[in-house]
Scaffold this active site. Structure first.
Site, PDB file in Angstrom:
ATOM      1  N   LYS A  54       0.849  -1.315   0.083  1.00 59.67           N
ATOM      2  CA  LYS A  54       0.184  -0.048   0.005  1.00 59.67           C
ATOM      3  C   LYS A  54       0.812   1.243  -0.047  1.00 59.67           C
ATOM      4  CE  LYS A  54      -3.804  -2.653   2.033  1.00 59.67           C
ATOM      5  NZ  LYS A  54      -4.487  -2.853   3.104  1.00 59.67           N
ATOM      6  N   GLN A  98      -4.302  -1.486   9.761  1.00 53.71           N
ATOM      7  CA  GLN A  98      -4.368  -2.972   8.832  1.00 53.71           C
ATOM      8  C   GLN A  98      -5.082  -3.957  10.152  1.00 53.71           C
ATOM      9  OE1 GLN A  98      -3.909  -3.527   5.898  1.00 53.71           O
ATOM     10  NE2 GLN A  98      -4.035  -5.988   5.677  1.00 53.71           N
ATOM     11  N   ASP A 121     -10.637   3.150   4.465  1.00 56.03           N
ATOM     12  CA  ASP A 121     -11.215   1.756   4.348  1.00 56.03           C
ATOM     13  C   ASP A 121     -12.528   1.939   4.664  1.00 56.03           C
ATOM     14  OD1 ASP A 121      -9.602  -0.366   4.049  1.00 56.03           O
ATOM     15  OD2 ASP A 121      -8.913  -0.530   6.088  1.00 56.03           O
TER      16      ASP A 121
HETATM   17  N1  L37 Z   1      -8.309  -2.029   3.274  1.00 58.06           N
HETATM   18  N2  L37 Z   1      -7.691  -4.360   3.595  1.00 58.06           N
HETATM   19  C1  L37 Z   1      -7.880  -3.309   4.236  1.00 58.06           C
HETATM   20  N3  L37 Z   1      -7.845  -3.255   5.433  1.00 58.06           N
HETATM   21  C2  L37 Z   1      -7.561  -4.148   6.168  1.00 58.06           C
HETATM   22  O1  L37 Z   1      -7.829  -3.972   7.502  1.00 58.06           O
HETATM   23  N4  L37 Z   1      -6.992  -6.609   6.289  1.00 58.06           N
HETATM   24  C3  L37 Z   1      -7.220  -5.722   5.687  1.00 58.06           C
HETATM   25  C4  L37 Z   1      -7.299  -5.363   4.417  1.00 58.06           C
HETATM   26  N5  L37 Z   1      -7.028  -6.579   3.540  1.00 58.06           N
HETATM   27  C5  L37 Z   1      -5.709  -6.542   2.758  1.00 58.06           C
HETATM   28  O2  L37 Z   1      -5.036  -5.704   2.417  1.00 58.06           O
HETATM   29  N6  L37 Z   1      -5.868  -7.625   1.868  1.00 58.06           N
HETATM   30  C6  L37 Z   1      -5.160  -7.847   0.703  1.00 58.06           C
HETATM   31  C7  L37 Z   1      -5.000  -9.135   0.131  1.00 58.06           C
HETATM   32  C8  L37 Z   1      -4.390  -9.361  -0.884  1.00 58.06           C
HETATM   33  C9  L37 Z   1      -3.571  -8.198  -1.495  1.00 58.06           C
HETATM   34  C10 L37 Z   1      -3.668  -7.128  -1.214  1.00 58.06           C
HETATM   35  C11 L37 Z   1      -4.300  -6.905   0.212  1.00 58.06           C
HETATM   36  C12 L37 Z   1      -2.730  -8.556  -2.874  1.00 58.06           C
HETATM   37  O3  L37 Z   1      -1.932  -7.783  -3.260  1.00 58.06           O
HETATM   38  N7  L37 Z   1      -2.759  -9.677  -3.093  1.00 58.06           N
HETATM   39  C13 L37 Z   1      -1.976 -10.373  -4.531  1.00 58.06           C
HETATM   40  C14 L37 Z   1      -0.908 -11.192  -4.079  1.00 58.06           C
HETATM   41  C15 L37 Z   1       0.164 -10.749  -3.199  1.00 58.06           C
HETATM   42  C16 L37 Z   1       0.986 -11.852  -2.885  1.00 58.06           C
HETATM   43  O4  L37 Z   1       1.710 -12.314  -3.871  1.00 58.06           O
HETATM   44  O5  L37 Z   1       1.549 -12.111  -1.779  1.00 58.06           O
HETATM   45  C17 L37 Z   1      -2.882 -10.704  -5.208  1.00 58.06           C
HETATM   46  O6  L37 Z   1      -2.503 -10.922  -6.609  1.00 58.06           O
HETATM   47  O7  L37 Z   1      -4.278 -11.331  -4.983  1.00 58.06           O
END
Ligand code: L37
Ligand code: NAP
Length: 292
Positions: A54, A98, A121
């Site tokens: 982020k 988070q 959020d």
């Molecule tokens: N806004 N989001 C918000 N607030 C929170 O309190 N927990 C939480 C939340 N969740 C969160 O950020 N989840 C999230 C999950 C996956 C990704 C980003 C945010 C993401 O980028 N996933 C990628 C793979 C990442 C990796 O390879 O590790 C994807 O392509 O799914």
């Protein structure tokens, strides 16, 4: 494969490009750089990775970011003090705490403390309350559900009148996703751990949003032919062929479901990148609201 793949990574990049262009214009016009403050408590590796992504996204889009990393044993009082100081800090437009927080902390009290104009959020009770009421608009739509709806709309899936099934009723995904779908005139069924005969309920879905955190639980023969499947789940499974020794999979068995569904999101590369893109959109919106 019969389903059309919904490329979350590509659509997220388009959203990010739009946000970056608007940010560049505002900065050129002498306005402030939209700035996000992230608050991470403790050392959960997944949470730490998301918070890093982020902050990195902010920089890539020409926005500012400040990250606060607090020890897992921080007191409620100290955490609340930080939130209050971020509320008062004019250089901070958005505040993201988070989740999940360590269990000794009161999440509800922390979230209700965040100034509504900085609640990017969308988890504050006022925001969720507005999302739940007819004819009211939340100031910020929670990022992950917002990303799910955006993917459906961008892919040309008709939400109005559709039977939508949401698997999961959490505060951060399932419940706000269901509220958004109701607001867009879908007929919504929300399932959870006590739902009876889940496969039969899922078979009715024209739109399925899966957010339960259970590795590939939704099987191909649960999917209604032609349905739009949005897989929010992020689960890691052992994989000896990967350097890390693991890989990510969703809550849906992708290989089976892609042969039946009309549209499907992959994991990774589906909803995850959208969560971050929508957060960037919300942070820009926060700065715009605060200009006034
Ligand atoms: N806004 N989001 C918000 N607030 C929170 O309190 N927990 C939480 C939340 N969740 C969160 O950020 N989840 C999230 C999950 C996956 C990704 C980003 C945010 C993401 O980028 N996933 C990628 C793979 C990442 C990796 O390879 O590790 C994807 O392509 O799914
Ligand atoms: P959560 O808070 O653990 O909630 C899970 C929900 O699923 C609960 O409502 C639970 O029911 C329900 N559930 C659990 N097991 C079930 C089962 N066997 N059958 C039916 N329902 C079941 O999880 P969350 O935070 O919503 O996250 C869900 C998943 O999405 C996780 O994999 C998480 O990592 C992922 N996620 C992804 C993103 C992203 O950006 N891609 C963002 C956030 C989360 P009860 O209410 O009855 O307990």
């Amino acid at each position: 494969m019969t389903a059309q793949l919904i490329d979350g990574k590509l659509i997220a990049q388009q959203v990010r490009d739009e946000v970056a262009a608007t940010v560049a214009k505002r900065v050129a016009a002498g306005k402030s750089k939209p700035t996000l403050a992230t608050v991470l408590v403790g050392d959960r590796p997944d949470s730490a990775a998301y918070v890093r992504s982020k902050g990195k996204a902010c920089e890539e889009l020409g926005m500012g970011s400040v990250s606060h990393h607090l020890p897992a044993d921080i007191s409620q009082e100290e955490l609340e003090k930080l939130i209050k100081s971020l509320n008062d800090d004019k250089t901070v437009n958005g505040i993201l705490v988070q989740l999940p927080l360590p269990s000794h902390l009161n999440e509800e009290r922390v979230l209700q403390l965040i100034s509504i104009e900085k609640d990017v959020d969308g988890f504050s009770p006022i925001n969720i309350g507005r999302l739940a009421q007819k004819g009211r608009e939340p100031l910020f739509v929670p990022c992950t559900p917002y990303g799910c709806i955006y993917l459906l709309e961008k892919s040309g899936v008709k939400i109005e009148g559709a039977n939508a099934v949401v698997l999961g009723r959490s505060n951060i995904v399932g419940m706000p996703a269901a509220l958004l779908l109701i607001g867009k005139n879908a007929t919504v069924t929300v399932c959870h751990s006590r739902t009876k005969d889940l496969p039969a309920v899922v078979r009715q879905a024209d739109i399925l949003i899966a957010a339960i955190g259970k590795t590939e639980m939704v099987r191909g023969d649960w999917i209604k032919p032609g349905a739009a499947v949005i897989d929010v789940g992020i689960n890691s499974v052992p994989d000896a062929t990967k350097k890390s020794g693991q890989r990510l999979v969703g809550d849906v068995n992708f290989n089976e479901a892609k042969e039946v569904a009309g549209f499907i999101t992959p994991v990774p590369g589906g909803v995850g990148p959208m969560t971050i893109a929508m957060l960037m959109k919300n942070t820009l919106r926060a700065a715009e609201i605060q200009d006034k």
